[in-house]
Structures are given as C-alpha cells and as structure tokens.
Design an enzyme around this catalytic site. Structure first.
Site, PDB file in Angstrom:
ATOM      1  N   SER A  79       0.833  -1.213   0.000  1.00 13.41           N
ATOM      2  CA  SER A  79       0.000   0.000   0.000  1.00 13.41           C
ATOM      3  C   SER A  79       0.864   1.259   0.000  1.00 13.41           C
ATOM      4  O   SER A  79       0.355   2.349  -0.254  1.00 13.41           O
ATOM      5  CB  SER A  79      -0.969   0.008   1.185  1.00 13.41           C
ATOM      6  OG  SER A  79      -0.286   0.186   2.410  1.00 13.41           O
ATOM      7  N   HIS A  80       2.157   1.135   0.283  1.00 16.31           N
ATOM      8  CA  HIS A  80       3.039   2.309   0.240  1.00 16.31           C
ATOM      9  C   HIS A  80       4.327   2.012  -0.530  1.00 16.31           C
ATOM     10  O   HIS A  80       5.367   2.596  -0.276  1.00 16.31           O
ATOM     11  CB  HIS A  80       3.305   2.846   1.658  1.00 16.31           C
ATOM     12  CG  HIS A  80       2.072   3.495   2.218  1.00 16.31           C
ATOM     13  ND1 HIS A  80       1.026   2.750   2.726  1.00 16.31           N
ATOM     14  CD2 HIS A  80       1.677   4.788   2.272  1.00 16.31           C
ATOM     15  CE1 HIS A  80       0.046   3.565   3.094  1.00 16.31           C
ATOM     16  NE2 HIS A  80       0.417   4.802   2.830  1.00 16.31           N
TER      17      HIS A  80
ATOM     18  N   SER B  62       3.804   8.665   2.827  1.00 16.55           N
ATOM     19  CA  SER B  62       4.529   7.414   3.070  1.00 16.55           C
ATOM     20  C   SER B  62       4.132   6.731   4.371  1.00 16.55           C
ATOM     21  O   SER B  62       3.481   7.322   5.233  1.00 16.55           O
ATOM     22  CB  SER B  62       6.025   7.704   3.081  1.00 16.55           C
ATOM     23  OG  SER B  62       6.294   8.834   3.857  1.00 16.55           O
TER      24      SER B  62
ATOM     25  N   GLU C 127      -4.896   0.668   0.704  1.00 16.81           N
ATOM     26  CA  GLU C 127      -5.392  -0.718   0.666  1.00 16.81           C
ATOM     27  C   GLU C 127      -6.704  -0.767  -0.134  1.00 16.81           C
ATOM     28  O   GLU C 127      -6.929  -1.677  -0.932  1.00 16.81           O
ATOM     29  CB  GLU C 127      -5.628  -1.152   2.110  1.00 16.81           C
ATOM     30  CG  GLU C 127      -5.535  -2.613   2.389  1.00 16.81           C
ATOM     31  CD  GLU C 127      -4.143  -3.179   2.149  1.00 16.81           C
ATOM     32  OE1 GLU C 127      -4.087  -4.115   1.354  1.00 16.81           O
ATOM     33  OE2 GLU C 127      -3.153  -2.677   2.718  1.00 16.81           O
TER      34      GLU C 127
ATOM     35  N   PHE D  31       0.329   1.690  12.061  1.00 13.47           N
ATOM     36  CA  PHE D  31      -0.962   1.432  11.421  1.00 13.47           C
ATOM     37  C   PHE D  31      -1.753   2.696  11.167  1.00 13.47           C
ATOM     38  O   PHE D  31      -1.578   3.708  11.847  1.00 13.47           O
ATOM     39  CB  PHE D  31      -1.797   0.432  12.221  1.00 13.47           C
ATOM     40  CG  PHE D  31      -1.946   0.721  13.692  1.00 13.47           C
ATOM     41  CD1 PHE D  31      -2.684   1.796  14.142  1.00 13.47           C
ATOM     42  CD2 PHE D  31      -1.342  -0.120  14.630  1.00 13.47           C
ATOM     43  CE1 PHE D  31      -2.842   2.037  15.500  1.00 13.47           C
ATOM     44  CE2 PHE D  31      -1.479   0.118  15.994  1.00 13.47           C
ATOM     45  CZ  PHE D  31      -2.232   1.209  16.424  1.00 13.47           C
TER      46      PHE D  31
HETATM   47  P1  NDP Z   1      -1.606  -3.160   8.872  1.00 12.10           P
HETATM   48  O1  NDP Z   1      -2.935  -3.352   9.485  1.00 12.10           O
HETATM   49  O2  NDP Z   1      -1.251  -3.923   7.669  1.00 12.10           O
HETATM   50  O3  NDP Z   1      -0.472  -3.413   9.948  1.00 12.10           O
HETATM   51  C1  NDP Z   1      -0.426  -2.671  11.130  1.00 12.10           C
HETATM   52  C2  NDP Z   1       0.665  -3.146  12.059  1.00 12.10           C
HETATM   53  O4  NDP Z   1       0.232  -4.329  12.712  1.00 12.10           O
HETATM   54  C3  NDP Z   1       1.971  -3.506  11.360  1.00 12.10           C
HETATM   55  O5  NDP Z   1       3.032  -3.096  12.168  1.00 12.10           O
HETATM   56  C4  NDP Z   1       1.872  -5.026  11.232  1.00 12.10           C
HETATM   57  O6  NDP Z   1       3.140  -5.666  11.155  1.00 12.10           O
HETATM   58  C5  NDP Z   1       1.161  -5.382  12.499  1.00 12.10           C
HETATM   59  N1  NDP Z   1       0.417  -6.626  12.422  1.00 12.10           N
HETATM   60  C6  NDP Z   1      -0.433  -7.017  11.439  1.00 12.10           C
HETATM   61  N2  NDP Z   1      -0.940  -8.230  11.723  1.00 12.10           N
HETATM   62  C7  NDP Z   1      -0.405  -8.612  12.916  1.00 12.10           C
HETATM   63  C8  NDP Z   1      -0.530  -9.763  13.755  1.00 12.10           C
HETATM   64  N3  NDP Z   1      -1.314 -10.772  13.418  1.00 12.10           N
HETATM   65  N4  NDP Z   1       0.182  -9.803  14.910  1.00 12.10           N
HETATM   66  C9  NDP Z   1       0.987  -8.784  15.255  1.00 12.10           C
HETATM   67  N5  NDP Z   1       1.153  -7.673  14.508  1.00 12.10           N
HETATM   68  C10 NDP Z   1       0.459  -7.587  13.365  1.00 12.10           C
HETATM   69  O7  NDP Z   1      -1.359  -1.593   8.577  1.00 12.10           O
HETATM   70  P2  NDP Z   1      -2.343  -0.507   7.977  1.00 12.10           P
HETATM   71  O8  NDP Z   1      -2.994  -1.051   6.748  1.00 12.10           O
HETATM   72  O9  NDP Z   1      -3.202   0.053   9.035  1.00 12.10           O
HETATM   73  O10 NDP Z   1      -1.286   0.624   7.545  1.00 12.10           O
HETATM   74  C11 NDP Z   1      -0.357   0.331   6.514  1.00 12.10           C
HETATM   75  C12 NDP Z   1       0.609   1.473   6.343  1.00 12.10           C
HETATM   76  O11 NDP Z   1      -0.051   2.617   5.855  1.00 12.10           O
HETATM   77  C13 NDP Z   1       1.329   1.933   7.625  1.00 12.10           C
HETATM   78  O12 NDP Z   1       2.700   1.735   7.403  1.00 12.10           O
HETATM   79  C14 NDP Z   1       1.005   3.414   7.743  1.00 12.10           C
HETATM   80  O13 NDP Z   1       2.071   4.242   8.142  1.00 12.10           O
HETATM   81  C15 NDP Z   1       0.613   3.769   6.330  1.00 12.10           C
HETATM   82  N6  NDP Z   1      -0.298   4.908   6.288  1.00 12.10           N
HETATM   83  C16 NDP Z   1       0.201   6.135   5.952  1.00 12.10           C
HETATM   84  C17 NDP Z   1      -0.621   7.235   5.943  1.00 12.10           C
HETATM   85  C18 NDP Z   1      -0.105   8.595   5.639  1.00 12.10           C
HETATM   86  O14 NDP Z   1      -0.881   9.553   5.663  1.00 12.10           O
HETATM   87  N7  NDP Z   1       1.140   8.809   5.382  1.00 12.10           N
HETATM   88  C19 NDP Z   1      -2.047   7.127   6.254  1.00 12.10           C
HETATM   89  C20 NDP Z   1      -2.439   5.789   6.649  1.00 12.10           C
HETATM   90  C21 NDP Z   1      -1.591   4.717   6.653  1.00 12.10           C
HETATM   91  P3  NDP Z   1       3.605  -6.362   9.730  1.00 12.10           P
HETATM   92  O15 NDP Z   1       3.907  -5.205   8.811  1.00 12.10           O
HETATM   93  O16 NDP Z   1       4.812  -7.176  10.103  1.00 12.10           O
HETATM   94  O17 NDP Z   1       2.461  -7.190   9.251  1.00 12.10           O
HETATM   95  O1  PYC Z   2      -2.991   4.911   2.750  1.00 18.18           O
HETATM   96  O2  PYC Z   2      -4.426   6.042   3.952  1.00 18.18           O
HETATM   97  C1  PYC Z   2      -3.421   5.982   3.241  1.00 18.18           C
HETATM   98  C2  PYC Z   2      -2.673   7.218   2.971  1.00 18.18           C
HETATM   99  C3  PYC Z   2      -3.150   8.486   2.998  1.00 18.18           C
HETATM  100  C4  PYC Z   2      -2.086   9.304   2.686  1.00 18.18           C
HETATM  101  C5  PYC Z   2      -1.012   8.506   2.468  1.00 18.18           C
HETATM  102  N1  PYC Z   2      -1.376   7.223   2.651  1.00 18.18           N
END
Ligand code: NDP
Ligand code: PYC
Length: 345
Positions: free
Chosen positions: A47-48, A123, A189, A180
């Site tokens: 997703s990133h 990111s 996603e 997250f």
């Molecule tokens: P996920 O739900 O995929 O994962 C969240 C965290 O939980 C990760 O550290 C993951 O580790 C961990 N995890 C997942 N499953 C398990 C499990 N079964 N047991 C233990 N730990 C677990 O992340 P999101 O989809 O919520 O977010 C993805 C990315 O999007 C993030 O990196 C976030 O920074 C980015 N993002 C950026 C934004 C922005 O504005 N810049 C906005 C929103 C999100 P692992 O990776 O090892 O699975």
């Molecule tokens: O995946 O939610 C997201 C996001 C928003 C801005 C950057 N990533």
C-alpha cells in the site's frame, strides 16, 4: 501469461530515483522519496510501495508539492523541540535532515520532539520510527492525512487515515515496531482492492449516503471507518490535535480543502517523539531493555507474533532473492521511465 520480474533492491532504487529526477525532483527530494517507496516494496508493504509513484508524480504535475524544495532546520538549538520546515517539499527529506538533531536532543534531555511543517506526506511511518530506534531511542510518530474517515457514530469524512507508529530499540536485533492507519485499513489498501476488482471486507466503509458498502469505488467516494469504533476515532482525533492543531499545521479537513481532491498526496505536518529508555528508567530497579525482552518473549511464548515480523521476513527475502514485481508493475515502471510526467493524466 502472468510473468513476474525480479529486481535487486539497488536496481529498483536506481530506477525509481531516475523517474523522480526525470520528473524534476532535486537530488535531496528524489533520493529520500525513492528510498521510502523502495523500502515499502522491499518489505512487502504494497500500500506504500511503487504504486505510490504515480500519485507522487501527479502531485508534482499539479504543482501541489515543490519538486526543488530544500528543507531547513529552524533555529532553536538546545530546545527539546527540533523543527524542520520542509519548504513545501516531501516529508521524507525533512525527516532525514531533522533526525540527527532529534537524536542528539533526546539523548541529552531524555525526551525530544521533531516537528515537520509544510510537507507533502504519502509514506508509511515505520521507516522513520526504525531510523530513530537505530539511535537507541524509543519513538512515536504520527500525522494527519486528508478527510476520508468518518468519526465513530458519524457518516461523513472528517478525520484522516492518520497513521500512528511506535518503535522500541532492541540492541543487536530488529526493533519492536508497529505502524498502522487509525482507519480500519489504509486508503491505499482500498485503492488496491479497487484495482484488483475485489469487494472490501464488511465494516471498512460507508458510501456517500452513509450506508455500509463493500464496493471500493463507493467507499472511495464515501467515508472510511475508524478501527475499533470510538477507540480508533479518539486516537485519530488525538493525532489531528497533536500533529495538526498543536504544531500549527493543517488538519485532515483543511488538507482536503487545500487540495480539493484525494487523488493527490496530502500536505500537512508531522510529529515525531523520541525518548531515551535509560534516562526514563534512571534510579529505578531493572534494566529497561532486559525487561522489554522478557515481555517480547512472553508474547512470542504464547504463539503470537510481534508486529513487523512479517515485514522483516519480507526484507530478508528481498535482500536474498530481490524484489519480485508483477508484469503490470514492471510495465508501469517502464512507462513512467519512458514518459515521465506525460504518463500521468
Ligand atoms: P496493517 O494493518 O497492515 O499493519 C499494522 C501493524 O500491525 C503492522 O506493524 C503489522 O506488522 C502489524 N500486524 C499485522 N498483523 C499482525 C498480527 N497478526 N500480529 C501482530 N502484529 C500484526 O497496517 P495498515 O494497513 O493500518 O497501515 C499500513 C501502512 O499505511 C502503515 O505503514 C502506515 O504508516 C501507512 N499509512 C500512511 C498514511 C499517511 O498519511 N502517510 C495514512 C495511513 C496509513 P507487519 O507489517 O509485520 O504485518
Ligand atoms: O494509505 O491512507 C493511506 C494514505 C493516505 C495518505 C497517504 N497514505
């Protein structure tokens, strides 16, 4: 036929950097932005990963980010709060500039903050959190995004997907890191579900009328939901307050008002906190690092996994075997290399 293409991490880094240089990003912007995108692809955080290149270029083409920005440290040496003005460029080079200041201040004072303002941010946060843990420091990082998430009990987009990341250093091993979105899933996603033509899981989003939907298009036009209902909603609101209002930068709503679209990367600020575990534990019994290890062992002892374990395993695989791209992803890279900004509609 669905052929895949294998690239070394270095080759992918060189190709993505070249795409950004070709699109007019200066060296400092291109190298930091490509590093974080390639790290996403390397760690299987699709997703990133490279899918973000198009959105980044679209934001450049729309003139909503300064491709030749030079981040600068704002005076205030010695204070707990280090500030970097991103100069209207991307957050990543501003973080790279501020990291040594943040680390020096956190070691000296026990607790310090890095405030990044006037940046475009697309990111994942784990790469920054990991970089802080490499300095032997505990880290929390957060930022708004743009208004795409309804508060719990509401039905209209107001909050961002507001990521929250935490890291704990583990000398000699991979740090404990979680990162997250405070929405049920990252918006990236949902976009990947849309591209794959797949329905979303239930409970991720509302359509424009406020009714639950599993259709990615309707979800993108409507509102996403916070994780954990009122709990995620409150954490997301806290991020609006700390990393928007408190640092004097845009909230997710004002970021969306500024851009007028969610097809470009949002502009706002970011807050990163760093803490020295040794300084916090001074005078108390027990070593914080061995106590933390006992906790991690107890978690693992139950058969649970630590966050980031999947990511670190993917990284090890990529280092040994390279990064595997689908035929579509490889074709996208070729097109962006050949056409540059002309490839972006
Ligand atoms: P996920 O739900 O995929 O994962 C969240 C965290 O939980 C990760 O550290 C993951 O580790 C961990 N995890 C997942 N499953 C398990 C499990 N079964 N047991 C233990 N730990 C677990 O992340 P999101 O989809 O919520 O977010 C993805 C990315 O999007 C993030 O990196 C976030 O920074 C980015 N993002 C950026 C934004 C922005 O504005 N810049 C906005 C929103 C999100 P692992 O990776 O090892 O699975
Ligand atoms: O995946 O939610 C997201 C996001 C928003 C801005 C950057 N990533």
């Amino acid at each position: 036929m669905n052929q895949t293409v294998n690239l070394s991490i270095e080759d992918l880094q060189a190709r993505v950097t070249a795409i950004f240089r070709n699109a007019g990003l200066n060296k400092v912007q291109a190298s930091s932005v490509s590093a974080v995108i390639v790290a996403g692809e390397r760690d299987a955080c699709k997703s990133h990963g490279i899918y973000r290149i198009e959105g980044t270029l679209r934001t450049v083409k729309a003139g909503k980010v300064r491709a030749n920005a030079t981040p600068r440290l704002i005076e205030g040496a010695g204070e707990a709060i280090a500030r970097v003005d991103a100069d209207g460029g991307f957050a990543n080079p501003a973080f790279d500039l501020g990291l040594p200041e943040l680390a020096e201040r956190a070691h000296r004072l026990g607790l310090a903050a890095l405030v990044i303002t006037d940046c475009t941010h697309f990111s994942a946060l784990w790469s920054e959190v990991e970089a802080v843990t490499e300095q032997g420091l505990v880290c929390m990082a957060m930022c708004p995004s743009y208004a795409t998430v309804a508060p719990a009990g509401g039905s209209k987009a107001l909050l961002g997907t507001n990521p929250f990341a935490f890291g704990w250093p583990r000398p000699g091993r991979d740090p404990y890191v979680f990162d997250f979105a405070t929405s049920v899933a990252a918006r990236g996603e949902i976009e990947l579900y849309r591209r794959a033509g797949k329905p979303l899981p239930e409970g991720w989003a509302l359509d424009a009328t406020g009714a639950p939907t599993t259709d990615p298009e309707s979800a993108l036009a409507g509102a996403m939901l916070p994780f954990g209902e009122h709990k995620g909603s409150a954490i997301s609101t806290m991020i609006e307050l700390l990393a928007g209002v408190m640092i004097g930068d845009l909230t997710s709503q004002s970021a969306l008002d500024y851009l007028g679209t969610t097809t470009l990367a949002p502009k706002h600020g970011e807050l990163i906190l760093a803490m020295s575990p040794e300084r916090f534990a001074t005078g108390r019994p027990g070593d914080p690092h061995s106590r933390a290890e006992e906790l991690f062992e107890a978690i693992l002892g139950q058969g649970a996994r630590l966050p980031s374990q999947r990511r670190f395993a993917a990284r090890a695989r990529a280092k040994a075997e390279g990064i595997r791209l689908s035929a579509d992803e490889a074709a996208l890279l070729d097109r962006l290399e050949a056409l540059g900004l002309d490839a972006i509609d």
